[in-house]
Design an enzyme around this catalytic site. Structure first.
Site, PDB file in Angstrom:
ATOM      1  N   GLY A   1       0.823  -1.242  -0.095  1.00 43.64           N
ATOM      2  CA  GLY A   1      -0.027   0.134   0.147  1.00 43.64           C
ATOM      3  C   GLY A   1       1.013   1.115   0.121  1.00 43.64           C
ATOM      4  O   GLY A   1       2.120   1.081   0.334  1.00 43.64           O
ATOM      5  N   CYS A   2       0.226   2.368  -0.394  1.00 45.62           N
ATOM      6  CA  CYS A   2       1.046   3.501  -0.576  1.00 45.62           C
ATOM      7  C   CYS A   2       1.527   4.018   0.777  1.00 45.62           C
ATOM      8  O   CYS A   2       2.741   4.551   0.964  1.00 45.62           O
ATOM      9  CB  CYS A   2       0.156   4.576  -1.469  1.00 45.62           C
ATOM     10  SG  CYS A   2      -1.384   4.864  -0.513  1.00 45.62           S
ATOM     11  N   TYR A   3       0.479   3.904   1.795  1.00 50.55           N
ATOM     12  CA  TYR A   3       1.020   4.693   3.106  1.00 50.55           C
ATOM     13  C   TYR A   3       1.980   3.610   3.681  1.00 50.55           C
ATOM     14  O   TYR A   3       2.922   4.171   4.425  1.00 50.55           O
ATOM     15  CB  TYR A   3      -0.303   4.669   4.134  1.00 50.55           C
ATOM     16  CG  TYR A   3      -1.188   5.940   3.851  1.00 50.55           C
ATOM     17  CD1 TYR A   3      -0.738   7.108   3.819  1.00 50.55           C
ATOM     18  CD2 TYR A   3      -2.359   5.570   3.547  1.00 50.55           C
ATOM     19  CE1 TYR A   3      -1.648   8.252   3.767  1.00 50.55           C
ATOM     20  CE2 TYR A   3      -3.279   6.646   3.283  1.00 50.55           C
ATOM     21  CZ  TYR A   3      -2.979   7.697   3.297  1.00 50.55           C
ATOM     22  OH  TYR A   3      -3.863   9.154   3.137  1.00 50.55           O
TER      23      TYR A   3
ATOM     24  N   ALA B   1       5.593   4.268   2.439  1.00 49.07           N
ATOM     25  CA  ALA B   1       6.115   5.360   2.771  1.00 49.07           C
ATOM     26  C   ALA B   1       6.603   4.971   4.394  1.00 49.07           C
ATOM     27  O   ALA B   1       7.908   5.429   4.858  1.00 49.07           O
ATOM     28  CB  ALA B   1       5.387   6.783   2.811  1.00 49.07           C
TER      29      ALA B   1
END
Lengths: 330, 330, 330, 330
Positions: free
Chosen positions: D145-147, D150
């Site tokens: 996932g993008c979060y 990061a």
């Protein structure tokens, strides 16, 4: 009725303070100070001030002349360092919207503000005026910082109920929070479609928040591509109390601060251009921490609105007189 | 005092109308209609409506019930086609904020709105209520479109002084102009950091503007990545008169519309969340054309503010009662 | 292969030119000029330039040193007045991205640019390089203005087919169009959630457009709250020809400019960060005028991309070498 | 060379994946799946795909047909629940950009995703493919996932060096993070000039991050008024190690992830439309915590770019082939 002088009326905080003074039923604008606009009519700041239907607004004078105007209330809307150097006019109520008088200890200015306080002996005379936590108690009022207001509205009522080692405050503010001064970071080409933290780990609102809470906190501000408004997302661990219940009780009678129903998140859009604040309370499923989110307008409850609220309390006016609390604008 | 019913209170125009009614000294909210929220408390629309300090606000009822509530004033904040189908309650003043009653000729609906008018026989009973050009003159008022308001404030006073073959209106509006309905074009991923014209050459406000002016105009709207506000940039060629002088005289006494001083440009930011309008007038150096720019808030003077202004005129209240005209917010 | 010097590499146009030079298969970066960054490594402009994977990039030198570096191509990314004062290095191809050499007649600078041209005798040596209308024809190339590019891509192919009295160009640009210089109008607090026209009736791109078309036009630019991109909405009246057909034929072979299918509107979002342009053509139902809309990136086809395209043509490289034309990013 | 099928090509992740496949030197587009666009040419998704200069792009087919196309690589750009139901085509490398295969334990889907996994028995066959922490190790790859990407780029290298009770991750994402589906929260009227947290304390990326780290974290996402990009601000307390040194060493050879020099903050604008990530490391003066900030593009390194990077690793292509890592666009 009380008469008002605004020093630094051409900055953001000054213009917003002027806006609320003009709408206030018990305040009369007496002097409008701006060193850059001195001698010019009010419309030089904003064409709306030169229109049909406005009450007569005085011309700009210098900030020094505004300070000496003999007004009952003086709002200092100056830079930290300029405000710190002001000798408060005798007998006036003075509300300093800058950080120039928020600490009794002058060493904080050397350590966090980048200048040595020019009048350290006077600092003890000022009180920190956050109505919901530390109501003004004297004629010299240090108006809280915008981030500090949001963090303290969220955390001050909880300060004895949370573990002191685990408090994180992650804040996001619109661009007016940095004032009207031109800097590379205020250029629209940098702000638009962007987001970045700034002064990470060393912002001057960190000691302000910690000072009221009584313990250190980690605080990081971020610059949003919006004009106004601020959200502080606060992470804390309860020692056992129901933190939502504590906050709901603390604000039960407030017309300024609202605790939202369960499941409703604070939104910038609902507090922009208002003098109120919204608080949401959430449980973190994985860690058991409590997440308290506070939204307010950095120029409203975070600056000019709070300054007016402090004056209302000191003069015995209705607490919300002149404040913007009732709109439901889209 | 007059009692008010709002039908369609959960859309943008409805919420803004509600906002102004609550702030109006001579209007009393009587019925709040929304088919999707019927039965729920006002706070279901916006948590601000459930707070301390609010006057008591009634629960939502259906739009039909709101229409039949017997209120002195009914605001129709419905879609064009829904509003067109409404049988106006007898004796009430009815202000239709949609385009459902702006044309006496039902053929316009087939040609420009994409539906046949369901009650064509009643269209003659409605008046077009643009206070500065065509003040309301009857109990059934068609409130002008947002783009049409801006274009007509700029051009209606000039209609006899300009060449009829050369009028171009290029308009830019914030996203609330398109309403709260979810469409691919309203998705934030499309709107942010974007700009595009839409319905080029065929927008339904073109015949509305032309109808008032008495001659055809070229009109193109564009969608801006902002929430509120609208700018119409109008290009016209004078037959000889000083067009700035004509506009300044026309609005000399207005508290709603301001002609800005020479060299000052209208700005969205100064009219957002207000019910006023700003007009700038400029000469084009190369062609000798005159460029008249009008800025207003599509939800204020372009919708709810104008609706209230029309009611004020019809009831003999002060023209600006309840309007937002005095702020100088940043 | 050709070697390249960029003078003014720390401004927007300079950074974008640098970006394209680094990606170009036949250009080699030779000298990087910036008076403010002279002596510093490339990473001082942007940390991305100091990373793993970058080809070796030279340190900044002064603009004067860059001009004298002996590079085959010199890009002037300076202010109008600075660029106008430059003595072109002998033998180099020089592409001036400013307006300093776009007019053969020095009187235009006094009348529209606010300065007297410092080297008027040299102006005749420069050619105006708009590949789709006026391809570069000499070693000194005046790269067109961003607004002028959009207006001319839309109107130049139509110049003999439209009535010369009726052309209006209404343009909207992102904030990078005004450069990196700090001004009150570039402050994010002014730009965000705002829109305003500027230099109405007196922008220096009006004579540039008119000069190429051969007749005067009315031109108004507006500042958008977006970082990049520009839309020009052009209103013209055909003398009889099918203007869509003329444009489709003119751009049939182009890999840079696309005429969109009927009913499709140009969008900023699709041209941002590209070196292409989109054109939409529409009939106005009421007036019979034709509305031609052109979208491009003010820093791409409106500046750096076009500068590279001009160099490609002059050196006989593939016209689109190094250009950004193929992405379909969201 | 490897052939590629994209299922769900009309969503954001699908379009971005398509974009990178078209630019990749060793991937060939074989099948373009979209149930809503099946039968239409590629230009129906975006007019750029129908232009001069494009390599021939196949028409859309159904997702099922794309899955059965026999391509060497299949990218699943579907919703969590749709992707979870897909039976992986035998022999193809399958990269799932949704969350449908990120957990070996099907109970996570019931607890955090709101559905019961339709093929729980297959979950063990998938590997979690985060190249910098957990490189892909099999032909079925769950793209992070993008979060989570990061947060893990910031924290995974530190997992053994920080106290496990004190990790807070406060993230802010552009609107494309929520996909192209129309929802009330995706309406531009809600997103513009706004900021709000969502799914506070219960977002499905929290268990994904915790699963890799090996301990629970507090995670709150916020929706930004920007189109693309994501910043995760992470608060951790070192057990003693120099966390900056640990991160610098971990990423010393990376061409995808950069640790910024001291004092430089990550910015959305520098990572938007790229496949890289930036990390900044800061000490908190008051608490001694370390603040690690990671910025990336939610559609680049947070989705399509990472999917391509995973494929590059599996096929032995250069790790950065086809990635966007070198631009210095403004």
């Amino acid at each position: 009725m009380a008469t008002v002088a605004v020093a630094g009326a051409s900055g953001y905080a000054g213009q917003e303070t002027l806006d609320r003074v003009l709408a206030h039923p018990a305040l009369e604008l007496w002097a409008l100070g701006s060193d850059s606009l001195a001698g010019q009519p009010a419309g030089a700041l904003d064409p709306r001030l030169g229109r049909n239907g406005w009450s007569r607004i005085p011309r700009f004078i210098t900030n020094e002349a505004a300070l000496e105007s003999g007004a009952d209330v003086v709002f200092l809307c100056l830079s930290h360092e300029e405000a710190a150097a002001v000798e408060p006019p005798p007998r006036s109520v003075v509300v300093d919207l800058s950080g120039g008088h928020r600490f009794a200890d002058p060493a904080v200015y050397d350590a966090w503000y980048g200048f040595s306080h020019p009048r350290p002996e006077g600092l003890e005379s000022w009180c920190y005026g956050l109505p919901e936590a530390s109501p003004p108690a004297g004629r010299l009022v240090a108006n809280p910082g915008c981030y500090a207001t949001a963090a303290l509205l969220a955390l001050w009522p909880l300060r004895d109920e949370i573990e002191r080692e685990a408090v994180v405050i992650d804040a996001k503010s619109g661009t007016t929070g940095a004032g009207r001064t031109l800097t590379p970071a205020s250029h629209a080409g940098v702000v638009l479609e962007n987001l970045a933290p700034y002064r990470v780990g060393e912002h001057q609102h960190a000691p302000e928040i910690s000072s009221l809470l009584g313990f250190p906190v980690a605080f990081t501000p971020h610059l949003l591509p919006v004009r106004r408004g601020l959200v502080a997302t606060c992470y804390a661990r309860s020692k056992g109390a129901d933190l939502r219940a504590v906050l709901e009780e603390h604000y039960a009678e407030s017309h300024v601060v609202s605790v939202l129903p369960e499941g409703v998140v604070p939104e910038l859009a609902r507090v922009q251009q208002t003098d109120g604040a919204e608080i949401g309370v959430f449980d973190d499923r994985l860690t058991g921490m409590t997440i308290v989110v506070c939204a307010l307008d950095n120029l409203g409850k975070g600056a000019a609105g709070q300054a007016i609220q402090n004056v209302n309390l000191l003069f015995g006016f209705e607490e919300t007189a002149g404040l913007r609390l009732s709109g439901v604008l889209v």
